[in-house]
Design a protein around this motif. Structure first.
Motif, mmCIF file in Angstrom:
data_model
loop_
_atom_site.group_PDB
_atom_site.id
_atom_site.type_symbol
_atom_site.label_atom_id
_atom_site.label_comp_id
_atom_site.label_asym_id
_atom_site.label_seq_id
_atom_site.Cartn_x
_atom_site.Cartn_y
_atom_site.Cartn_z
ATOM 1 N N VAL A 173 0.840 -1.201 0.000
ATOM 2 C CA VAL A 173 0.000 0.000 0.000
ATOM 3 C C VAL A 173 0.873 1.249 0.000
ATOM 4 O O VAL A 173 0.666 2.182 -0.800
ATOM 5 N N TYR A 174 1.864 1.277 0.863
ATOM 6 C CA TYR A 174 2.742 2.449 0.954
ATOM 7 C C TYR A 174 3.616 2.584 -0.285
ATOM 8 O O TYR A 174 3.836 3.705 -0.787
ATOM 9 N N ALA A 175 4.145 1.467 -0.797
ATOM 10 C CA ALA A 175 4.987 1.524 -1.995
ATOM 11 C C ALA A 175 4.187 2.008 -3.200
ATOM 12 O O ALA A 175 4.675 2.804 -4.017
ATOM 13 N N THR A 176 2.943 1.537 -3.306
ATOM 14 C CA THR A 176 2.083 1.975 -4.402
ATOM 15 C C THR A 176 1.759 3.460 -4.276
ATOM 16 O O THR A 176 1.717 4.193 -5.271
ATOM 17 N N GLY A 177 1.564 3.904 -3.038
ATOM 18 C CA GLY A 177 1.348 5.331 -2.823
ATOM 19 C C GLY A 177 2.560 6.139 -3.250
ATOM 20 O O GLY A 177 2.426 7.209 -3.855
ATOM 21 N N GLY A 178 3.748 5.622 -2.936
ATOM 22 C CA GLY A 178 4.963 6.295 -3.384
ATOM 23 C C GLY A 178 5.068 6.312 -4.894
ATOM 24 O O GLY A 178 5.486 7.315 -5.498
ATOM 25 N N LEU A 179 4.676 5.210 -5.524
ATOM 26 C CA LEU A 179 4.738 5.123 -6.980
ATOM 27 C C LEU A 179 3.822 6.145 -7.635
ATOM 28 O O LEU A 179 4.130 6.680 -8.710
ATOM 29 N N ARG A 180 2.711 6.435 -7.002
ATOM 30 C CA ARG A 180 1.762 7.396 -7.571
ATOM 31 C C ARG A 180 2.322 8.818 -7.596
ATOM 32 O O ARG A 180 1.915 9.635 -8.436
ATOM 33 N N ILE A 181 3.212 9.126 -6.656
ATOM 34 C CA ILE A 181 3.774 10.480 -6.649
ATOM 35 C C ILE A 181 5.062 10.569 -7.455
ATOM 36 O O ILE A 181 5.614 11.657 -7.618
ATOM 37 N N ALA A 182 5.543 9.416 -7.969
ATOM 38 C CA ALA A 182 6.799 9.405 -8.715
ATOM 39 C C ALA A 182 6.814 10.371 -9.898
ATOM 40 O O ALA A 182 7.817 11.055 -10.116
ATOM 41 N N PRO A 183 5.729 10.448 -10.710
ATOM 42 C CA PRO A 183 5.774 11.376 -11.854
ATOM 43 C C PRO A 183 6.037 12.831 -11.467
ATOM 44 O O PRO A 183 6.664 13.576 -12.217
ATOM 45 N N TYR A 184 5.578 13.232 -10.279
ATOM 46 C CA TYR A 184 5.777 14.612 -9.848
ATOM 47 C C TYR A 184 7.231 14.880 -9.471
ATOM 48 O O TYR A 184 7.661 16.038 -9.427
ATOM 49 N N LEU A 185 7.981 13.806 -9.197
ATOM 50 C CA LEU A 185 9.371 13.983 -8.775
ATOM 51 C C LEU A 185 10.289 14.295 -9.950
ATOM 52 O O LEU A 185 11.497 14.461 -9.761
ATOM 53 N N ARG A 186 9.743 14.370 -11.169
ATOM 54 C CA ARG A 186 10.565 14.756 -12.310
ATOM 55 C C ARG A 186 10.945 16.230 -12.241
ATOM 56 O O ARG A 186 11.902 16.658 -12.878
ATOM 57 N N GLU A 187 10.161 17.013 -11.487
ATOM 58 C CA GLU A 187 10.489 18.423 -11.321
ATOM 59 C C GLU A 187 11.508 18.576 -10.205
ATOM 60 O O GLU A 187 11.343 18.032 -9.111
ATOM 61 N N ALA A 188 12.561 19.334 -10.486
ATOM 62 C CA ALA A 188 13.673 19.455 -9.546
ATOM 63 C C ALA A 188 13.223 19.995 -8.195
ATOM 64 O O ALA A 188 13.620 19.487 -7.143
ATOM 65 N N ARG A 189 12.367 20.997 -8.215
ATOM 66 C CA ARG A 189 11.962 21.603 -6.943
ATOM 67 C C ARG A 189 11.101 20.646 -6.132
ATOM 68 O O ARG A 189 11.178 20.617 -4.896
ATOM 69 N N VAL A 190 10.286 19.850 -6.814
ATOM 70 C CA VAL A 190 9.453 18.879 -6.107
ATOM 71 C C VAL A 190 10.312 17.774 -5.518
ATOM 72 O O VAL A 190 10.119 17.346 -4.376
ATOM 73 N N LEU A 191 11.283 17.294 -6.312
ATOM 74 C CA LEU A 191 12.177 16.247 -5.819
ATOM 75 C C LEU A 191 12.998 16.740 -4.642
ATOM 76 O O LEU A 191 13.195 16.013 -3.658
ATOM 77 N N ALA A 192 13.471 17.971 -4.706
ATOM 78 C CA ALA A 192 14.245 18.536 -3.597
ATOM 79 C C ALA A 192 13.390 18.623 -2.338
ATOM 80 O O ALA A 192 13.853 18.297 -1.233
ATOM 81 N N ALA A 193 12.137 19.063 -2.504
ATOM 82 C CA ALA A 193 11.246 19.147 -1.347
ATOM 83 C C ALA A 193 10.957 17.755 -0.790
ATOM 84 O O ALA A 193 10.924 17.564 0.435
ATOM 85 N N PHE A 194 10.765 16.777 -1.677
ATOM 86 C CA PHE A 194 10.505 15.408 -1.239
ATOM 87 C C PHE A 194 11.696 14.865 -0.439
ATOM 88 O O PHE A 194 11.520 14.234 0.616
ATOM 89 N N ASN A 195 12.913 15.108 -0.932
ATOM 90 C CA ASN A 195 14.111 14.651 -0.220
ATOM 91 C C ASN A 195 14.207 15.278 1.165
ATOM 92 O O ASN A 195 14.546 14.603 2.149
ATOM 93 N N ARG A 196 13.910 16.563 1.248
ATOM 94 C CA ARG A 196 14.032 17.252 2.538
ATOM 95 C C ARG A 196 12.922 16.832 3.510
ATOM 96 O O ARG A 196 13.171 16.696 4.713
ATOM 97 N N ILE A 197 11.727 16.642 2.987
ATOM 98 C CA ILE A 197 10.628 16.215 3.870
ATOM 99 C C ILE A 197 10.883 14.814 4.406
ATOM 100 O O ILE A 197 10.789 14.563 5.614
ATOM 101 N N SER A 198 11.213 13.872 3.500
ATOM 102 C CA SER A 198 11.467 12.501 3.951
ATOM 103 C C SER A 198 12.691 12.455 4.861
ATOM 104 O O SER A 198 12.695 11.749 5.873
ATOM 105 N N GLY A 199 13.729 13.219 4.519
ATOM 106 C CA GLY A 199 14.915 13.261 5.385
ATOM 107 C C GLY A 199 14.594 13.834 6.747
ATOM 108 O O GLY A 199 15.058 13.327 7.775
ATOM 109 N N GLY A 200 13.793 14.900 6.768
ATOM 110 C CA GLY A 200 13.417 15.496 8.050
ATOM 111 C C GLY A 200 12.594 14.558 8.904
ATOM 112 O O GLY A 200 12.775 14.500 10.132
ATOM 113 N N VAL A 201 11.710 13.783 8.266
ATOM 114 C CA VAL A 201 10.898 12.828 9.021
ATOM 115 C C VAL A 201 11.775 11.727 9.608
ATOM 116 O O VAL A 201 11.607 11.328 10.771
#
Length: 214
Positions: A173-201
């Protein structure tokens, strides 16, 4: 054990496993960055560590950790340090995105970043094993559902297999949820925010583990 006892166990484990934690966050992150197939190694690592820790608790080592606070604290701080380190790596992860027009859910760049099954397995195993409280939890939780009169080994196997099925189901369930947001990570600013949010958590989980006592 009775069927009613087993169902109570299943319902309880269902909600316990659904709760977001370091394991689920890692599986979701790897699902988003590397795809569902690559995250299977992460799932296998997490599950192996959890089953090993539950078996350790059944062997009575949970009582050893409870009786030796210094040993427990050493393991706890080591696990917290690893989660903080993992969060730091995610926070500082380089931002590389796919070329426009890519038609894959996970880009070739992400595929190159995705290391071997063994590497993903190791990451999952270390994250799941980073919390020694899982041993104490299993030592206190599992006996409540075991009939002391009936043979204990078959009951333990049933509880262990039930837990594994439910836990792995939530991984997907969680992996599939991650897969659904994968297309948005093609944008540099989105990927950077994702890295910082997951890292902060992850760093937050580590700090919480270090601060909270048994």
């Amino acid at each position: 054990m009775s069927l009613q006892t087993w169902w109570l166990y299943v319902v309880t484990v269902f909600f316990v496993c659904a709760t977001p934690g370091p394991n689920m966050l890692l599986v979701m992150t790897h699902g988003a960055r590397f795809g569902l197939r690559a995250s299977l190694g992460t799932m296998a690592g997490c599950m192996t560590a959890l089953l090993a820790m539950m078996s350790i608790s059944a062997a009575g080592l949970g009582a050893v950790l409870k009786a030796w606070p210094m040993l427990f604290d050493t393991l706890r701080y080591a696990g917290a340090a690893y989660l903080v380190y993992l969060g730091y790596k995610s926070w500082r992860s380089p931002v590389r995105v796919a070329a426009p027009g890519a038609d894959e859910a996970v880009s070739e760049v992400f595929a190159r970043e995705s290391a071997s099954f063994a590497t993903r397995f190791k990451a999952g195993f270390l994250v799941a094993a980073s919390n020694p409280k899982a041993i104490l939890f299993a030592a206190a939780f599992l006996p409540q559902f075991i009939d002391s009169v009936a043979p204990k080994a078959p009951q333990f196997v049933i509880l262990l297999v039930s837990f594994a099925v439910i836990e792995v189901s939530w991984y997907f369930v969680y992996a599939t949820g991650g897969l659904r947001i994968a297309p948005y990570l093609r944008e540099a600013r989105v990927l950077a925010a994702f890295n910082r949010i997951s890292g902060g958590v992850f760093m937050g989980f580590g700090a919480l583990m270090a601060a909270v006592h048994r």
